[in-house]
Scaffold this active site. Structure first.
Site, PDB file in Angstrom:
ATOM      1  N   HIS A 110     -16.732  30.139  -3.217  1.00 38.45           N
ATOM      2  CA  HIS A 110     -16.283  29.191  -2.198  1.00 38.45           C
ATOM      3  C   HIS A 110     -14.805  28.811  -2.278  1.00 38.45           C
ATOM      4  O   HIS A 110     -14.319  28.065  -1.450  1.00 38.45           O
ATOM      5  CB  HIS A 110     -17.121  27.902  -2.262  1.00 38.45           C
ATOM      6  CG  HIS A 110     -16.754  27.019  -3.424  1.00 38.45           C
ATOM      7  ND1 HIS A 110     -17.133  27.289  -4.696  1.00 38.45           N
ATOM      8  CD2 HIS A 110     -16.013  25.883  -3.493  1.00 38.45           C
ATOM      9  CE1 HIS A 110     -16.670  26.356  -5.517  1.00 38.45           C
ATOM     10  NE2 HIS A 110     -15.977  25.496  -4.807  1.00 38.45           N
TER      11      HIS A 110
HETATM   12  C1  UD1 Z   1     -14.900  20.948  -2.432  1.00 36.68           C
HETATM   13  C2  UD1 Z   1     -13.832  20.712  -3.514  1.00 36.68           C
HETATM   14  C3  UD1 Z   1     -13.952  21.780  -4.567  1.00 36.68           C
HETATM   15  C4  UD1 Z   1     -15.353  21.880  -5.115  1.00 36.68           C
HETATM   16  C5  UD1 Z   1     -16.332  22.075  -3.957  1.00 36.68           C
HETATM   17  C6  UD1 Z   1     -17.761  22.099  -4.424  1.00 36.68           C
HETATM   18  C7  UD1 Z   1     -11.710  19.710  -2.763  1.00 36.68           C
HETATM   19  C8  UD1 Z   1     -10.303  19.992  -2.436  1.00 36.68           C
HETATM   20  N1  UD1 Z   1     -12.491  20.803  -2.949  1.00 36.68           N
HETATM   21  O1  UD1 Z   1     -14.598  22.187  -1.812  1.00 36.68           O
HETATM   22  O2  UD1 Z   1     -13.075  21.494  -5.637  1.00 36.68           O
HETATM   23  O3  UD1 Z   1     -15.433  22.969  -5.991  1.00 36.68           O
HETATM   24  O4  UD1 Z   1     -16.174  20.980  -3.038  1.00 36.68           O
HETATM   25  O5  UD1 Z   1     -18.628  22.490  -3.391  1.00 36.68           O
HETATM   26  O6  UD1 Z   1     -12.096  18.583  -2.859  1.00 36.68           O
HETATM   27  N2  UD1 Z   1     -19.055  21.601   4.702  1.00 36.68           N
HETATM   28  C9  UD1 Z   1     -20.293  21.489   5.289  1.00 36.68           C
HETATM   29  N3  UD1 Z   1     -21.179  20.576   4.792  1.00 36.68           N
HETATM   30  C10 UD1 Z   1     -20.880  19.786   3.737  1.00 36.68           C
HETATM   31  C11 UD1 Z   1     -19.620  19.891   3.148  1.00 36.68           C
HETATM   32  C12 UD1 Z   1     -18.724  20.803   3.629  1.00 36.68           C
HETATM   33  O7  UD1 Z   1     -20.602  22.197   6.230  1.00 36.68           O
HETATM   34  O8  UD1 Z   1     -21.749  18.969   3.341  1.00 36.68           O
HETATM   35  C13 UD1 Z   1     -18.110  22.616   5.212  1.00 36.68           C
HETATM   36  C14 UD1 Z   1     -17.153  22.081   6.243  1.00 36.68           C
HETATM   37  O9  UD1 Z   1     -16.920  23.061   7.162  1.00 36.68           O
HETATM   38  C15 UD1 Z   1     -15.890  21.845   5.438  1.00 36.68           C
HETATM   39  C16 UD1 Z   1     -15.961  22.950   4.403  1.00 36.68           C
HETATM   40  O10 UD1 Z   1     -17.349  23.115   4.117  1.00 36.68           O
HETATM   41  O11 UD1 Z   1     -14.765  21.903   6.234  1.00 36.68           O
HETATM   42  C17 UD1 Z   1     -15.232  22.636   3.140  1.00 36.68           C
HETATM   43  O12 UD1 Z   1     -15.651  21.388   2.591  1.00 36.68           O
HETATM   44  P1  UD1 Z   1     -14.639  20.551   1.660  1.00 36.68           P
HETATM   45  O13 UD1 Z   1     -15.319  19.390   1.060  1.00 36.68           O
HETATM   46  O14 UD1 Z   1     -13.370  20.300   2.405  1.00 36.68           O
HETATM   47  O15 UD1 Z   1     -14.257  21.578   0.530  1.00 36.68           O
HETATM   48  P2  UD1 Z   1     -15.180  22.522  -0.369  1.00 36.68           P
HETATM   49  O16 UD1 Z   1     -14.803  23.927  -0.078  1.00 36.68           O
HETATM   50  O17 UD1 Z   1     -16.623  22.141  -0.270  1.00 36.68           O
END
Ligand code: UD1
Length: 364
Positions: free
Chosen positions: A205
């Protein structure tokens, strides 16, 4: 002493669970829990609360997804209101996600002490958002709890006074040890028709692996070659699913007979799959540590790690996106030639108790 604990993203839940439980047993500490809402899907958030017996958050900021600036800013402005209302003696943050740095920054500006659990880890790769979050959080933290000795050296080199740093071990491993017996009972491996020790478990991811189409499709190509050698199971993070879908490769990937793409799993099912896997490939931070404790080979799809102890003492190896190296390592693992590693000091299931003991001794 009133402590406000903060969580936001999936790995935070695993780290906070033992801390909340240990605080509950303390007579000196009173704790509340704030969820920023950075992760919000049922199986990225609520499921972890249910499985780990975490209390319902006292506050949920419901910030959701967004650019880094949007997400961090939304957390900050909402968290400031909560902090004003709760007026705690300290705010405790874990790990290195956007919620970690956002809440730490708000707290310190309001004159509230900041406690950082899992401080001092450094990849020295400032293109990683987590590295920036780690550096900044540690600079403003009043108490820093570390999982390993190299983290102490990193912090000292950045001018953090030794008296603020406490070597307590790894709270993620507290959860692993506590929940392992429950995970063993999961039937997920049977449901997916995976033989014990007969499959590779993959997570992917990191923006550096999934956000650029060329790199992602190169990795997916490698993955198909690994799947030619043994079955692969891949719980797909939402970020990664949308990138694979955007590249138009989802169907091609899913059509490989030995590659199962599944939805993100809860903690217990994932731990069960980890326990019975022949090996893992991952770009996660926590999984490098969990496989080290379990003695399971781990190929990390990155060029660096903020957790070098998993390389020197554990079962981890950095393979980047190097296809030849990945396939060579796969063959070595399948031939039974991989080091067993050893469990690092204090990764023993008691880190949260040590944290609580240090907190109880503070003269706040
Ligand atoms: C985040 C953390 C990362 C961690 C990871 C664990 C930061 C910068 N990154 O990355 O360090 O390793 O979490 O999973 O804080 N989304 C969903 N549903 C959710 C959450 C996210 O669909 O419940 C999708 C959305 O499109 C979102 C994307 O995932 O834009 C990324 O989510 P985000 O929390 O921004 O970063 P992660 O890649 O999950």
């Amino acid at each position: 002493m009133k402590i406000l604990n903060v969580v936001g993203a999936r790995p935070n839940f695993v780290k906070i669970a033992p801390i909340v439980a240990a605080m509950k047993r303390s007579r000196r500490l009173r704790s509340c829990l704030v969820h920023t809402g950075q992760h919000y899907d049922q199986n990225m958030s609520k499921l972890f609360f249910d499985e780990m017996g975490l209390p319902r958050p006292d506050e949920n900021l419901e910030v959701g997804s967004g650019s880094h600036a949007q997400q961090t800013a939304a957390i900050m402005s909402k968290f400031e209101l909560v902090l004003d209302r709760y007026n705690p003696d300290a705010v405790l943050v874990v790990g290195d996600v956007n919620s970690t740095v956002a809440c730490a920054l708000v707290a310190t500006k309001l004159g509230v002490r900041v406690i950082h659990v899992e401080a001092g880890l450094r990849s020295r790769d400032r293109t990683m958002p987590e590295e920036i979050n780690r550096l900044l959080t540690d600079q403003i933290a009043d108490l820093l709890f570390v999982t390993c000795r190299d983290a102490i050296d990193n912090l000292l080199a950045e001018g953090i006074p030794r008296r603020k740093i406490h070597f307590v071990g790894n709270v993620m491993i507290d959860s692993l040890r506590r929940f392992r017996p429950f995970a063993e009972k999961s039937d997920i491996r049977n449901r997916l028709h995976l033989p014990p020790q007969g499959y590779m478990l993959l997570t992917l991811h990191r923006p550096s692996n999934v956000d650029r189409e060329r790199d992602l499709s190169h990795l997916l190509g490698t993955l198909r070659q690994v799947a030619d050698r043994l079955p692969v199971v891949f719980p797909v993070h939402p970020r990664t699913r949308s990138r694979i879908a955007a590249s138009g490769r989802l169907e091609q990937l899913a059509s490989h007979p030995h590659l199962q793409l599944i939805e993100p799993l809860g903690y217990l099912d994932f731990l069960k799959l980890m326990l019975d896997a022949r090996f893992l490939m991952t770009d996660s931070g926590g999984i490098q540590e969990e496989t080290t404790v379990l003695g399971i080979p781990c190929l990390t799809l990155r060029d660096n790690t903020e957790r070098p102890i998993t390389l020197t003492e554990g079962t981890n190896m950095l393979v980047g996106r190097d296809r030849q190296k990945i396939l060579r390592c796969t063959d070595r693992i399948l031939a039974g030639r991989w080091r067993k590693g050893r469990v690092p000091k204090y990764w023993d299931g008691h880190a949260a108790e040590r944290i609580v003991r240090v907190l109880e001794q503070q003269a706040w």
